[in-house]
Design a protein around this motif. Structure first.
Motif, PDB file in Angstrom:
ATOM      1  N   GLY A   9       0.819  -1.256   0.074  1.00 59.24           N
ATOM      2  CA  GLY A   9      -0.006  -0.038   0.015  1.00 59.24           C
ATOM      3  C   GLY A   9       0.989   1.466   0.017  1.00 59.24           C
ATOM      4  O   GLY A   9       2.096   1.223  -0.056  1.00 59.24           O
ATOM      5  N   ILE A  10       0.236   2.320   0.078  1.00 59.22           N
ATOM      6  CA  ILE A  10       0.664   3.893   0.002  1.00 59.22           C
ATOM      7  C   ILE A  10       1.686   3.948   1.198  1.00 59.22           C
ATOM      8  O   ILE A  10       1.278   3.600   2.202  1.00 59.22           O
ATOM      9  N   THR A  11       2.987   4.372   0.774  1.00 56.59           N
ATOM     10  CA  THR A  11       3.838   4.534   1.750  1.00 56.59           C
ATOM     11  C   THR A  11       4.058   5.981   2.140  1.00 56.59           C
ATOM     12  O   THR A  11       4.018   6.802   1.493  1.00 56.59           O
ATOM     13  N   ASP A  12       5.042   6.108   3.268  1.00 49.64           N
ATOM     14  CA  ASP A  12       5.620   7.298   3.478  1.00 49.64           C
ATOM     15  C   ASP A  12       6.800   7.755   2.985  1.00 49.64           C
ATOM     16  O   ASP A  12       7.874   7.003   3.344  1.00 49.64           O
ATOM     17  N   ARG A  13       6.893   8.797   2.034  1.00 48.35           N
ATOM     18  CA  ARG A  13       8.081   8.829   1.230  1.00 48.35           C
ATOM     19  C   ARG A  13       9.177   9.732   1.942  1.00 48.35           C
ATOM     20  O   ARG A  13      10.121   9.849   1.472  1.00 48.35           O
ATOM     21  N   SER A  14       8.743  10.217   2.989  1.00 47.48           N
ATOM     22  CA  SER A  14       9.926  10.684   3.678  1.00 47.48           C
ATOM     23  C   SER A  14      10.786   9.970   4.550  1.00 47.48           C
ATOM     24  O   SER A  14      11.719  10.103   4.976  1.00 47.48           O
ATOM     25  N   GLN A  15      10.490   8.733   4.552  1.00 49.33           N
ATOM     26  CA  GLN A  15      11.285   7.498   5.193  1.00 49.33           C
ATOM     27  C   GLN A  15      12.369   6.903   4.077  1.00 49.33           C
ATOM     28  O   GLN A  15      11.584   6.678   3.002  1.00 49.33           O
ATOM     29  N   ALA A  16      13.194   6.429   4.491  1.00 44.97           N
ATOM     30  CA  ALA A  16      14.083   5.701   3.589  1.00 44.97           C
ATOM     31  C   ALA A  16      14.307   4.252   4.019  1.00 44.97           C
ATOM     32  O   ALA A  16      14.326   3.889   5.086  1.00 44.97           O
ATOM     33  N   ASP A  17      14.736   3.427   3.150  1.00 41.82           N
ATOM     34  CA  ASP A  17      15.046   1.886   3.452  1.00 41.82           C
ATOM     35  C   ASP A  17      16.598   1.916   3.495  1.00 41.82           C
ATOM     36  O   ASP A  17      17.320   2.591   2.874  1.00 41.82           O
ATOM     37  N   THR A  18      16.987   0.882   4.575  1.00 42.55           N
ATOM     38  CA  THR A  18      18.219   0.813   4.903  1.00 42.55           C
ATOM     39  C   THR A  18      18.677  -0.741   4.525  1.00 42.55           C
ATOM     40  O   THR A  18      20.009  -0.906   4.570  1.00 42.55           O
ATOM     41  N   GLY A  19      17.837  -1.451   4.117  1.00 40.33           N
ATOM     42  CA  GLY A  19      18.147  -2.951   3.851  1.00 40.33           C
ATOM     43  C   GLY A  19      18.075  -3.848   5.215  1.00 40.33           C
ATOM     44  O   GLY A  19      18.335  -4.988   4.903  1.00 40.33           O
ATOM     45  N   ASP A  20      17.692  -3.283   6.417  1.00 41.76           N
ATOM     46  CA  ASP A  20      17.541  -3.883   7.629  1.00 41.76           C
ATOM     47  C   ASP A  20      16.141  -4.659   7.832  1.00 41.76           C
ATOM     48  O   ASP A  20      15.180  -3.816   8.244  1.00 41.76           O
ATOM     49  N   LEU A  21      16.006  -5.764   7.578  1.00 39.86           N
ATOM     50  CA  LEU A  21      14.679  -6.345   7.794  1.00 39.86           C
ATOM     51  C   LEU A  21      14.193  -6.332   9.012  1.00 39.86           C
ATOM     52  O   LEU A  21      12.841  -6.359   9.182  1.00 39.86           O
ATOM     53  N   ARG A  22      14.836  -6.464  10.032  1.00 34.72           N
ATOM     54  CA  ARG A  22      14.339  -6.549  11.481  1.00 34.72           C
ATOM     55  C   ARG A  22      14.073  -5.266  12.082  1.00 34.72           C
ATOM     56  O   ARG A  22      13.319  -5.355  13.109  1.00 34.72           O
ATOM     57  N   ASN A  23      14.264  -4.028  11.474  1.00 36.62           N
ATOM     58  CA  ASN A  23      14.124  -2.837  11.904  1.00 36.62           C
ATOM     59  C   ASN A  23      13.145  -2.011  11.542  1.00 36.62           C
ATOM     60  O   ASN A  23      13.241  -1.434  10.137  1.00 36.62           O
ATOM     61  N   ARG A  24      11.978  -1.931  11.803  1.00 34.96           N
ATOM     62  CA  ARG A  24      10.953  -1.237  11.271  1.00 34.96           C
ATOM     63  C   ARG A  24      11.354   0.192  11.008  1.00 34.96           C
ATOM     64  O   ARG A  24      10.914   0.799  10.001  1.00 34.96           O
ATOM     65  N   ALA A  25      11.798   1.024  12.125  1.00 35.65           N
ATOM     66  CA  ALA A  25      12.174   2.481  12.091  1.00 35.65           C
ATOM     67  C   ALA A  25      13.203   2.588  10.843  1.00 35.65           C
ATOM     68  O   ALA A  25      13.391   3.866  10.399  1.00 35.65           O
ATOM     69  N   ALA A  26      13.958   1.634  10.442  1.00 34.19           N
ATOM     70  CA  ALA A  26      14.774   1.667   9.294  1.00 34.19           C
ATOM     71  C   ALA A  26      14.178   1.456   7.753  1.00 34.19           C
ATOM     72  O   ALA A  26      14.967   1.286   6.867  1.00 34.19           O
ATOM     73  N   GLN A  27      12.901   1.425   7.727  1.00 31.40           N
ATOM     74  CA  GLN A  27      12.220   0.986   6.556  1.00 31.40           C
ATOM     75  C   GLN A  27      11.277   2.168   6.024  1.00 31.40           C
ATOM     76  O   GLN A  27      10.801   2.922   6.925  1.00 31.40           O
ATOM     77  N   ARG A  28      11.132   2.084   4.736  1.00 32.07           N
ATOM     78  CA  ARG A  28       9.809   2.909   4.369  1.00 32.07           C
ATOM     79  C   ARG A  28       8.547   2.318   4.693  1.00 32.07           C
ATOM     80  O   ARG A  28       8.426   1.124   4.263  1.00 32.07           O
ATOM     81  N   ASN A  29       7.690   2.709   5.385  1.00 30.37           N
ATOM     82  CA  ASN A  29       6.420   2.187   6.008  1.00 30.37           C
ATOM     83  C   ASN A  29       5.164   2.664   5.482  1.00 30.37           C
ATOM     84  O   ASN A  29       5.145   3.530   4.771  1.00 30.37           O
ATOM     85  N   LEU A  30       4.412   2.025   5.657  1.00 33.55           N
ATOM     86  CA  LEU A  30       2.888   2.408   5.219  1.00 33.55           C
ATOM     87  C   LEU A  30       2.456   3.934   5.721  1.00 33.55           C
ATOM     88  O   LEU A  30       3.048   4.060   7.116  1.00 33.55           O
ATOM     89  N   SER A  31       2.061   4.715   5.207  1.00 34.55           N
ATOM     90  CA  SER A  31       1.680   5.905   5.770  1.00 34.55           C
ATOM     91  C   SER A  31       0.324   5.855   6.288  1.00 34.55           C
ATOM     92  O   SER A  31      -0.437   4.462   6.008  1.00 34.55           O
ATOM     93  N   ASP A  32      -0.526   6.656   6.968  1.00 37.21           N
ATOM     94  CA  ASP A  32      -1.942   6.522   7.273  1.00 37.21           C
ATOM     95  C   ASP A  32      -2.617   6.236   6.203  1.00 37.21           C
ATOM     96  O   ASP A  32      -3.732   5.378   6.167  1.00 37.21           O
ATOM     97  N   ALA A  33      -2.412   6.758   5.095  1.00 36.13           N
ATOM     98  CA  ALA A  33      -3.263   6.683   3.866  1.00 36.13           C
ATOM     99  C   ALA A  33      -3.159   5.331   3.381  1.00 36.13           C
ATOM    100  O   ALA A  33      -4.186   4.517   2.585  1.00 36.13           O
ATOM    101  N   GLY A  34      -1.767   4.701   3.504  1.00 39.02           N
ATOM    102  CA  GLY A  34      -1.591   3.283   2.917  1.00 39.02           C
ATOM    103  C   GLY A  34      -2.369   2.256   3.949  1.00 39.02           C
ATOM    104  O   GLY A  34      -2.884   1.332   3.382  1.00 39.02           O
ATOM    105  N   ARG A  35      -2.341   2.457   5.274  1.00 41.17           N
ATOM    106  CA  ARG A  35      -3.120   1.728   6.104  1.00 41.17           C
ATOM    107  C   ARG A  35      -4.617   1.756   5.913  1.00 41.17           C
ATOM    108  O   ARG A  35      -5.411   0.595   5.935  1.00 41.17           O
ATOM    109  N   ALA A  36      -5.141   2.839   5.661  1.00 41.04           N
ATOM    110  CA  ALA A  36      -6.618   3.023   5.234  1.00 41.04           C
ATOM    111  C   ALA A  36      -6.968   2.297   3.840  1.00 41.04           C
ATOM    112  O   ALA A  36      -8.126   1.702   3.421  1.00 41.04           O
ATOM    113  N   GLN A  37      -5.991   2.574   3.043  1.00 38.72           N
ATOM    114  CA  GLN A  37      -6.146   1.869   1.582  1.00 38.72           C
ATOM    115  C   GLN A  37      -5.980   0.214   1.801  1.00 38.72           C
ATOM    116  O   GLN A  37      -6.966  -0.512   1.154  1.00 38.72           O
TER     117      GLN A  37
END
Length: 208
Positions: free
Chosen positions: A50-78
């Motif tokens: 779904g729609i993501t928060d483009r202000s966040q960047a990916d680091t390649g760390d699968l275990r760390n949510r804070a180091a990934q581009r995550n769903l935005s509120d719009a993505g969760r609603a979608q």
């Protein structure tokens, strides 16, 4: 990520204009046909997260949510609306598999609940630094797109834009395969046969 892999990824993302096929921009008649295929079952959907928060960047760390581009509120609603639309349209869901990247996992779990299972073969390319491993993932996705788990169910594989582009052998633009869209495949002996790409908004319209 190695230099060769990075160049390959950039080539797939930066699709030349002649690669953009207008047939993928779905009109109402085509959307109705694609929804009918979902309802009939015997198909595999490769759904983009779904729609993501483009202000966040990916680091390649699968275990760390804070180091990934995550769903935005719009993505969760979608994702919630996708689940509701699938239920309203009585689409017979079979297996639901998701990339281990959080934005894909969250999309699958919000839309389809506890039936969603993490599948490492759906991992994002930038979280797979080993080129040989990435080639294995693409081979798996190519084969799985043509093998629904049953003749009357619709399997959902929630993943990412670049791996699907690799399966198709061409770049996919953001407009062609937007976040939340579904690429629908009919069975095939070696790979699925792409019927078309259904944007989330078209699914919502069909569900009323």
């Amino acid at each position: 990520m190695g230099q060769a892999q990075a160049m390959r990824r950039r080539a797939l993302i930066a699709a030349p204009a002649f690669f953009v096929a207008p047939k993928f921009f779905v009109d109402q008649a085509a959307a109705t046909t694609l929804v009918g295929a979902l309802q009939a079952g015997g198909v595999v959907v490769v759904m983009r997260h779904g729609i993501t928060d483009r202000s966040q960047a990916d680091t390649g760390d699968l275990r760390n949510r804070a180091a990934q581009r995550n769903l935005s509120d719009a993505g969760r609603a979608q994702a919630q609306r996708v689940g509701a639309a699938v239920a309203a349209l009585r689409i017979p869901i079979g297996q639901v598999l998701a990339s281990p990247v959080f934005r894909a996992r969250d999309t699958a779990e919000i839309a389809f609940g506890a039936r969603a299972v993490v599948e490492p073969m759906l991992n994002a390319d930038d979280y797979t630094p080993d080129p040989m491993r990435l080639d294995q993932q693409i081979a798996w996705l190519r084969a799985r797109s043509g093998r629904p788990s049953g003749p009357a169910v619709t399997d959902i594989l929630v993943g990412h834009i670049v791996p699907l582009g690799m399966v198709l052998g061409r770049g996919l633009t953001q407009a062609e395969y937007p976040e939340g869209a579904m690429a629908i495949f009919a069975p095939g002996p070696d790979t699925g046969r792409l019927l078309g790409i259904l944007p989330a908004d078209a699914l919502f319209v069909a569900a009323g």
